[in-house]
Write an enzyme that holds these catalytic residues in place. Structure first.
Site, PDB file in Angstrom:
ATOM      1  N   PRO A   2       4.652   8.900  -0.950  1.00 49.38           N
ATOM      2  CA  PRO A   2       3.817  10.107  -1.054  1.00 49.38           C
ATOM      3  C   PRO A   2       2.464   9.894  -0.362  1.00 49.38           C
ATOM      4  CG  PRO A   2       4.766   9.536  -3.174  1.00 49.38           C
ATOM      5  CD  PRO A   2       5.063   8.394  -2.246  1.00 49.38           C
ATOM      6  N   GLU A   3       2.048  10.886   0.392  1.00 49.24           N
ATOM      7  CA  GLU A   3       0.771  10.837   1.105  1.00 49.24           C
ATOM      8  C   GLU A   3      -0.163  11.889   0.505  1.00 49.24           C
ATOM      9  OE1 GLU A   3       1.455  10.851   5.377  1.00 49.24           O
ATOM     10  OE2 GLU A   3       3.423   9.928   5.107  1.00 49.24           O
ATOM     11  N   ARG A 113      11.618   1.856  -7.858  1.00 51.27           N
ATOM     12  CA  ARG A 113      11.434   0.594  -7.148  1.00 51.27           C
ATOM     13  C   ARG A 113      10.356  -0.291  -7.783  1.00 51.27           C
ATOM     14  NH1 ARG A 113      13.147   0.951  -1.729  1.00 51.27           N
ATOM     15  NH2 ARG A 113      12.613  -1.251  -1.588  1.00 51.27           N
TER      16      ARG A 113
END
Ligand code: ZN
Length: 275
Positions: A2-3, A113
C-alpha cells in the site's frame, strides 16, 4: 505494498469508527511486528487511552492517543478494519493484533506475511522523523520540489521511491507519475530542465490524487477497511499493463527492472532523451 493513496483511504475509512473511542485492551500473537515498547509493556501502556486523532504520514497510519501515538505500517499485506466483537471477517485468519474498543467493536490488524509494523510511543518523530515532505500538502510547492531535486544524483525511479526525498510514493505511483511526466525512469534527477521539473511535480501530485479519488489500488492484498477493493488499478496508464497498448499512443507498455524493482513504461511517451 500500500502506498499513499491506499493508506490515505484506510485512514479515511477507519476515522469514523475510531475517533473518540477508548482502547480498553489489546490481544496479539505475533510480537515480532511490535517494534516498541516491549511486548510485556504494550497492553498496560495502551489500555484506557482514547483515540483523539487518526492521520497519515507517508505510508504510516497514526492514531494520537491521550499520552502516546499508535503507529502502524501495513507493509506488504497489512489490512485494518473495525468490526463488532463477535463478527467474522475474511481477513481474520491472518489477524495478529486485536485492539478492543469501548463499544463492543475491535480494530483488527490482519497481516498474512507478517511484515507489518506496530509502534506505540510518546514521540512519533522516532518513527516518522526522517520522512520527506507530504507530496499533496499545501506547503509542498513546486519551488520546494525543485530545491529538493537540486544536486540529487542518480535515476528518477529510485529517487521517487526514497521516503526521505518525498514520502508516500511506492512502485505503482512512481511508474504512473513518470509516465504522466513523459520522463524515463533512468533519467538522471539533476538533468531535468525547468519544464521537466514542473511536469514531474504536477505528475506526482496528479497520480497520487487520482489514486485517492479511486480509493487505492487493489492489485494484490490491499482492501479498504470495509473489505471492498479500491478501483485505482482500473485507471493506470502503465503499472501492470505490460504488453498492452499505451493509452496515449498505442505502443506496447514495456516492463523493466530498475534497482531491483519492476518498472513499467511506454518507450514512445518516455523516450530516453525526452525533453
Ligand atoms: Zn505511449
Amino acid at each position: 505494498m500500500p502506498e499513499l493513496p491506499e493508506v490515505e483511504t484506510v485512514v479515511r475509512g477507519l476515522r469514523p469508527a475510531l475517533s473518540g473511542r477508548v482502547i480498553t485492551g489489546v490481544w496479539l500473537d505475533w510480537p515480532n511486528c511490535l517494534v516498541f515498547p516491549p511486548v510485556e509493556d504494550f497492553a498496560a501502556q495502551i489500555a484506557g487511552q482514547a483515540i483523539r486523532h487518526l492521520w497519515r504520514r507517508g505510508k504510516y497510519i497514526l492514531a494520537d492517543l491521550d499520552s502516546a501515538t499508535l503507529i502502524i505500517h501495513l507493509k506488504m499485506t497489512g489490512r485494518l478494519y473495525v468490526v463488532p466483537d463477535a463478527a467474522h471477517n475474511e481477513g481474520d485468519r491472518w489477524v495478529h493484533f486485536r485492539f478492543q474498543l469501548d463499544n463492543a467493536h475491535q480494530l483488527r490488524f490482519s497481516d498474512a506475511r507478517k511484515f507489518g509494523r506496530v509502534y506505540l510511543t510518546p514521540d512519533p518523530g522516532l518513527v516518522i522523523g526522517r520522512l520527506g515532505p507530504e507530496p499533496l500538502a499545501d506547503d509542498f510547492t513546486l519551488d520546494r520540489f525543485v530545491e529538493r531535486l537540486a544536486g540529487r544524483r542518480g535515476a528518477l525511479k529510485p529517487l521517487l521511491l526514497d521516503q526521505a526525498f518525498v514520502a508516500g510514493i511506492g512502485n505503482i505511483y512512481a511508474d504512473e507519475a513518470l509516465f504522466r511526466a513523459g520522463l524515463p525512469p533512468r533519467r538522471e534527477a539533476d538533468s531535468l530542465n525547468t519544464d521537466e521539473q514542473a511536469r514531474l511535480y504536477d505528475s506526482i501530485r496528479a497520480a497520487l490524487a487520482t489514486g485517492i479519488d479511486h480509493e487505492g489500488a487493489s492489485v494484490n492484498w490491499y482492501r479498504k477497511p470495509d473489505g471492498t477493493p479500491g478501483e485505482s488499478q482500473e485507471h493506470f496508464y502503465v503499472y501492470g499493463r505490460t504488453g498492452q497498448p499505451c493509452l496515449r499512443c498505442g505502443t506496447p507498455i514495456e516492463r523493466l527492472i530498475i534497482g531491483g524493482r519492476s518498472t513499467h513504461i511506454c518507450p514512445a511517451c518516455q523516450p530516453p532523451h525526452s525533453g
